[in-house]
Design a protein around this motif. Structure first.
Motif, PDB file in Angstrom:
ATOM      1  N   LEU A  98      11.104   0.285  -6.112  1.00  0.00           N
ATOM      2  CA  LEU A  98      11.113  -1.144  -6.447  1.00  0.00           C
ATOM      3  C   LEU A  98      10.204  -1.857  -5.444  1.00  0.00           C
ATOM      4  O   LEU A  98      10.660  -2.382  -4.433  1.00  0.00           O
ATOM      5  CB  LEU A  98      12.543  -1.695  -6.385  1.00  0.00           C
ATOM      6  N   LYS A  99       8.915  -1.829  -5.734  1.00  0.00           N
ATOM      7  CA  LYS A  99       7.947  -2.265  -4.727  1.00  0.00           C
ATOM      8  C   LYS A  99       8.061  -3.756  -4.394  1.00  0.00           C
ATOM      9  O   LYS A  99       7.898  -4.144  -3.226  1.00  0.00           O
ATOM     10  CB  LYS A  99       6.524  -1.940  -5.151  1.00  0.00           C
TER      11      LYS A  99
ATOM     12  N   LYS B 248      15.194  10.310 -11.703  1.00  0.00           N
ATOM     13  CA  LYS B 248      15.595  10.493 -10.306  1.00  0.00           C
ATOM     14  C   LYS B 248      15.776   9.123  -9.638  1.00  0.00           C
ATOM     15  O   LYS B 248      14.989   8.734  -8.770  1.00  0.00           O
ATOM     16  CB  LYS B 248      14.558  11.313  -9.553  1.00  0.00           C
ATOM     17  N   PRO B 249      16.808   8.398 -10.046  1.00  0.00           N
ATOM     18  CA  PRO B 249      16.983   7.042  -9.504  1.00  0.00           C
ATOM     19  C   PRO B 249      17.200   7.018  -7.998  1.00  0.00           C
ATOM     20  O   PRO B 249      16.681   6.140  -7.313  1.00  0.00           O
ATOM     21  CB  PRO B 249      18.217   6.513 -10.248  1.00  0.00           C
ATOM     22  N   PHE B 250      17.944   7.995  -7.463  1.00  0.00           N
ATOM     23  CA  PHE B 250      18.218   7.963  -6.021  1.00  0.00           C
ATOM     24  C   PHE B 250      16.991   8.349  -5.198  1.00  0.00           C
ATOM     25  O   PHE B 250      16.848   7.911  -4.062  1.00  0.00           O
ATOM     26  CB  PHE B 250      19.414   8.863  -5.679  1.00  0.00           C
ATOM     27  N   THR B 251      16.116   9.159  -5.762  1.00  0.00           N
ATOM     28  CA  THR B 251      14.848   9.442  -5.082  1.00  0.00           C
ATOM     29  C   THR B 251      14.012   8.171  -4.992  1.00  0.00           C
ATOM     30  O   THR B 251      13.405   7.876  -3.949  1.00  0.00           O
ATOM     31  CB  THR B 251      14.060  10.526  -5.835  1.00  0.00           C
ATOM     32  N   ASN B 252      13.993   7.402  -6.057  1.00  0.00           N
ATOM     33  CA  ASN B 252      13.251   6.137  -6.067  1.00  0.00           C
ATOM     34  C   ASN B 252      13.883   5.104  -5.138  1.00  0.00           C
ATOM     35  O   ASN B 252      13.181   4.324  -4.485  1.00  0.00           O
ATOM     36  CB  ASN B 252      13.165   5.597  -7.493  1.00  0.00           C
ATOM     37  N   ILE B 253      15.212   5.099  -5.078  1.00  0.00           N
ATOM     38  CA  ILE B 253      15.904   4.224  -4.118  1.00  0.00           C
ATOM     39  C   ILE B 253      15.522   4.617  -2.696  1.00  0.00           C
ATOM     40  O   ILE B 253      15.251   3.764  -1.849  1.00  0.00           O
ATOM     41  CB  ILE B 253      17.432   4.321  -4.307  1.00  0.00           C
ATOM     42  N   ALA B 254      15.496   5.928  -2.447  1.00  0.00           N
ATOM     43  CA  ALA B 254      15.172   6.419  -1.104  1.00  0.00           C
ATOM     44  C   ALA B 254      13.764   5.987  -0.689  1.00  0.00           C
ATOM     45  O   ALA B 254      13.543   5.565   0.456  1.00  0.00           O
ATOM     46  CB  ALA B 254      15.294   7.936  -1.057  1.00  0.00           C
ATOM     47  N   TYR B 255      12.816   6.079  -1.602  1.00  0.00           N
ATOM     48  CA  TYR B 255      11.445   5.662  -1.284  1.00  0.00           C
ATOM     49  C   TYR B 255      11.346   4.152  -1.086  1.00  0.00           C
ATOM     50  O   TYR B 255      10.562   3.679  -0.270  1.00  0.00           O
ATOM     51  CB  TYR B 255      10.482   6.119  -2.376  1.00  0.00           C
ATOM     52  N   THR B 256      12.148   3.401  -1.837  1.00  0.00           N
ATOM     53  CA  THR B 256      12.165   1.950  -1.639  1.00  0.00           C
ATOM     54  C   THR B 256      12.663   1.612  -0.238  1.00  0.00           C
ATOM     55  O   THR B 256      12.064   0.803   0.475  1.00  0.00           O
ATOM     56  CB  THR B 256      13.074   1.271  -2.681  1.00  0.00           C
TER      57      THR B 256
ATOM     58  N   GLU C 186       0.838  -1.197   0.000  1.00  0.00           N
ATOM     59  CA  GLU C 186       0.000   0.000   0.000  1.00  0.00           C
ATOM     60  C   GLU C 186       0.877   1.253   0.000  1.00  0.00           C
ATOM     61  O   GLU C 186       0.596   2.219  -0.713  1.00  0.00           O
ATOM     62  CB  GLU C 186      -0.893  -0.028   1.242  1.00  0.00           C
ATOM     63  N   PHE C 187       1.943   1.230   0.788  1.00  0.00           N
ATOM     64  CA  PHE C 187       2.864   2.364   0.832  1.00  0.00           C
ATOM     65  C   PHE C 187       3.481   2.615  -0.546  1.00  0.00           C
ATOM     66  O   PHE C 187       3.521   3.764  -1.020  1.00  0.00           O
ATOM     67  CB  PHE C 187       3.965   2.102   1.856  1.00  0.00           C
ATOM     68  N   TYR C 188       3.948   1.568  -1.191  1.00  0.00           N
ATOM     69  CA  TYR C 188       4.570   1.742  -2.499  1.00  0.00           C
ATOM     70  C   TYR C 188       3.555   2.179  -3.557  1.00  0.00           C
ATOM     71  O   TYR C 188       3.889   2.945  -4.466  1.00  0.00           O
ATOM     72  CB  TYR C 188       5.262   0.443  -2.928  1.00  0.00           C
ATOM     73  N   ARG C 189       2.314   1.707  -3.435  1.00  0.00           N
ATOM     74  CA  ARG C 189       1.281   2.143  -4.371  1.00  0.00           C
ATOM     75  C   ARG C 189       1.040   3.646  -4.229  1.00  0.00           C
ATOM     76  O   ARG C 189       0.890   4.366  -5.219  1.00  0.00           O
ATOM     77  CB  ARG C 189      -0.021   1.377  -4.104  1.00  0.00           C
ATOM     78  N   LEU C 190       1.033   4.122  -2.996  1.00  0.00           N
ATOM     79  CA  LEU C 190       0.806   5.547  -2.759  1.00  0.00           C
ATOM     80  C   LEU C 190       1.955   6.400  -3.275  1.00  0.00           C
ATOM     81  O   LEU C 190       1.735   7.489  -3.826  1.00  0.00           O
ATOM     82  CB  LEU C 190       0.595   5.795  -1.263  1.00  0.00           C
ATOM     83  N   THR C 191       3.182   5.949  -3.098  1.00  0.00           N
ATOM     84  CA  THR C 191       4.316   6.712  -3.628  1.00  0.00           C
ATOM     85  C   THR C 191       4.272   6.757  -5.155  1.00  0.00           C
ATOM     86  O   THR C 191       4.705   7.726  -5.762  1.00  0.00           O
ATOM     87  CB  THR C 191       5.660   6.113  -3.172  1.00  0.00           C
ATOM     88  N   GLY C 192       3.725   5.710  -5.741  1.00  0.00           N
ATOM     89  CA  GLY C 192       3.563   5.697  -7.192  1.00  0.00           C
ATOM     90  C   GLY C 192       2.588   6.756  -7.666  1.00  0.00           C
ATOM     91  O   GLY C 192       2.739   7.318  -8.760  1.00  0.00           O
ATOM     92  N   LEU C 193       1.580   7.071  -6.843  1.00  0.00           N
ATOM     93  CA  LEU C 193       0.625   8.113  -7.188  1.00  0.00           C
ATOM     94  C   LEU C 193       1.295   9.481  -7.256  1.00  0.00           C
ATOM     95  O   LEU C 193       0.793  10.391  -7.925  1.00  0.00           O
ATOM     96  CB  LEU C 193      -0.511   8.150  -6.145  1.00  0.00           C
ATOM     97  N   ASP C 194       2.402   9.620  -6.554  1.00  0.00           N
ATOM     98  CA  ASP C 194       3.139  10.884  -6.541  1.00  0.00           C
ATOM     99  C   ASP C 194       4.241  10.913  -7.593  1.00  0.00           C
ATOM    100  O   ASP C 194       5.098  11.803  -7.581  1.00  0.00           O
ATOM    101  CB  ASP C 194       3.739  11.112  -5.145  1.00  0.00           C
ATOM    102  N   GLY C 195       4.221   9.927  -8.483  1.00  0.00           N
ATOM    103  CA  GLY C 195       5.182   9.894  -9.578  1.00  0.00           C
ATOM    104  C   GLY C 195       6.483   9.180  -9.271  1.00  0.00           C
ATOM    105  O   GLY C 195       7.388   9.154 -10.108  1.00  0.00           O
ATOM    106  N   MET C 196       6.596   8.605  -8.077  1.00  0.00           N
ATOM    107  CA  MET C 196       7.805   7.878  -7.720  1.00  0.00           C
ATOM    108  C   MET C 196       7.787   6.475  -8.324  1.00  0.00           C
ATOM    109  O   MET C 196       6.728   5.919  -8.630  1.00  0.00           O
ATOM    110  CB  MET C 196       7.947   7.777  -6.204  1.00  0.00           C
ATOM    111  N   LEU C 197       8.987   5.912  -8.485  1.00  0.00           N
ATOM    112  CA  LEU C 197       9.105   4.567  -9.053  1.00  0.00           C
ATOM    113  C   LEU C 197       9.935   3.674  -8.118  1.00  0.00           C
ATOM    114  O   LEU C 197      11.032   3.231  -8.473  1.00  0.00           O
ATOM    115  CB  LEU C 197       9.767   4.630 -10.438  1.00  0.00           C
TER     116      LEU C 197
END
Length: 277
Positions: free
Chosen positions: A63-64, A112-120, A50-61
Motif C-alpha cells: 500500500l504505497k 499473499k496479503p501478509f507479504t504485501n503488508i510486510a513490504y508496506t 521509490e522503495f515501493y515502486r521497486l517492490t512492485g517490480l518484484d510482483g509485490m503489492l
C-alpha cells in the motif's frame, strides 16, 4: 537538465549532480529549520515511493500511498515534537494509522496479503523511520543545530566519495562479493581516510561537538554506512536491478544516494542522545 547530463560520462554526471544536490541540501539546512524540514520531507517522500515502486517490480503489492503517508506522519511528528510544537504523546497516533494497513488489506483479494503488508511496513521502517531519527539528531543539542546535520551529510558524502575513488583506482580484494561484486576492502579504506580528513575539518570549525566526537560519528558513518550500501545492494539483487532509479544522474535513485544514511543514522542518534548530549 537530466537529458543534458545524460550526454556526459558517469563521473561527470556524479560530480554535477553531487555539487548541485549537496549545495541545495546544505543551504536549506543552514538557512533555517523550516527549509531543512521541507527539503528532507521531500527526500523522505521520494525515497519511500521509490522503495515501493521497486517492490512492485518484484510482483509485490504494498500500500504505497498509505505507507508513504505513515512515513510522512512519523517524520512530521518527530520534527514537531523535537521543536516543541506538539506533545510527544501525539506519537501514539502512529499506531492506529499503521493498524489501518491490516484492515485495508483485509478487504483486498490478493494471493499473499501478509507479504504485501510486510513490504508496506518495511518501507516505513527502512526509509521513513531513519529520516524521522534525523530530526532527533538535529535537535540533540536542545534546539535546531545546522552543524549536526551538515556534519553528518559531509561525512556521508566523504565516505561515499572516498570509497568510490579508492575502489575504482585500487579495488582488488572483494569486501562482500556475493552481495556487491564492486565493493572492495580498498574502497572501505578510502572511505575511512577521507571521512577522517573531513571529520578533522568539521571538528575545527563546528563547535557543537569536540573533534574526537566527530571522529566517532565518522567511524559510525563508514562502518554502518557501508553496511547500509550492502543492504540496499542485497535489496536490488533480490529484484534483479542495478540502480534504484534514475532521478539523480550518475547516482541512480534517492535510495542509492541515501542508503548509507538509512542504516547509520540509528547508531548516530544512539551516540548523540546517550553519550554526548
Amino acid at each position: 537538465m537530466r537529458l543534458t547530463l545524460n550526454r556526459y560520462n558517469n563521473l561527470t554526471q556524479r560530480l554535477v549532480t553531487g555539487f548541485i544536490g549537496a549545495g541545495l541540501v546544505i543551504y536549506a539546512s543552514y538557512f533555517s529549520e523550516w527549509t531543512y524540514f521541507v527539503v528532507f520531507l521531500v527526500i523522505c517522500c521520494l525515497s519511500i515511493l521509490e522503495f515501493y515502486r521497486l517492490t512492485g517490480l518484484d510482483g509485490m503489492l504494498p500500500l504505497k500511498y498509505i505507507g508513504t503517508l505513515n512515513a510522512i506522519l512519523i517524520f512530521v511528528l518527530s520534527f514537531f515534537a523535537e521543536k516543541g510544537i506538539c506533545k510527544p504523546s501525539l506519537y501514539f497516533t502512529i499506531f492506529p494509522s499503521i493498524a489501518l494497513i491490516f484492515l485495508i488489506k483485509l478487504y483486498k483479494k490478493e494471493k499473499k496479503p501478509f507479504t504485501n503488508i510486510a513490504y508496506t511496513l518495511l518501507g516505513i521502517i527502512y526509509v521513513g523511520l531513519p529520516f524521522a531519527l534525523l530530526n532527533i539528531s538535529v535537535y540533540a543539542d536542545g534546539g535546531y543545530n545546522y552543524q549536526i546535520i551538515i556534519g553528518i551529510l559531509l561525512l556521508l558524502w566523504a565516505s561515499d566519495t572516498g570509497g568510490y575513488i579508492a575502489g575504482v583506482l585500487f579495488g582488488r580484494h572483494k569486501l562482500f562479493e556475493r552481495v556487491s561484486p564492486k565493493k572492495s576492502w580498498e574502497g572501505m579504506v578510502g572511505s575511512f581516510i577521507l571521512a577522517m580528513v573531513i571529520a578533522t575539518f568539521i571538528g575545527k570549525y563546528f563547535d557543537v561537538m569536540t573533534w574526537y566526537q566527530w571522529y566517532l560519528v565518522a567511524v559510525i558513518m563508514v562502518v554502518a554506512g557501508t553496511y547500509g550500501d550492502l543492504v540496499e545492494s542485497l535489496f536490488k539483487r533480490s529484484i534483479e536491478i542495478k540502480d534504484s532509479g534514475s532521478s539523480l544522474p550518475g547516482h541512480g535513485g534517492f535510495l542509492d544516494r541515501f542508503d548509507g544514511l538509512l542504516i547509520s543514522i540509528p547508531f548516530i542518534v544512539f551516540l548523540l542522545k546517550i553519550f554526548i548530549f
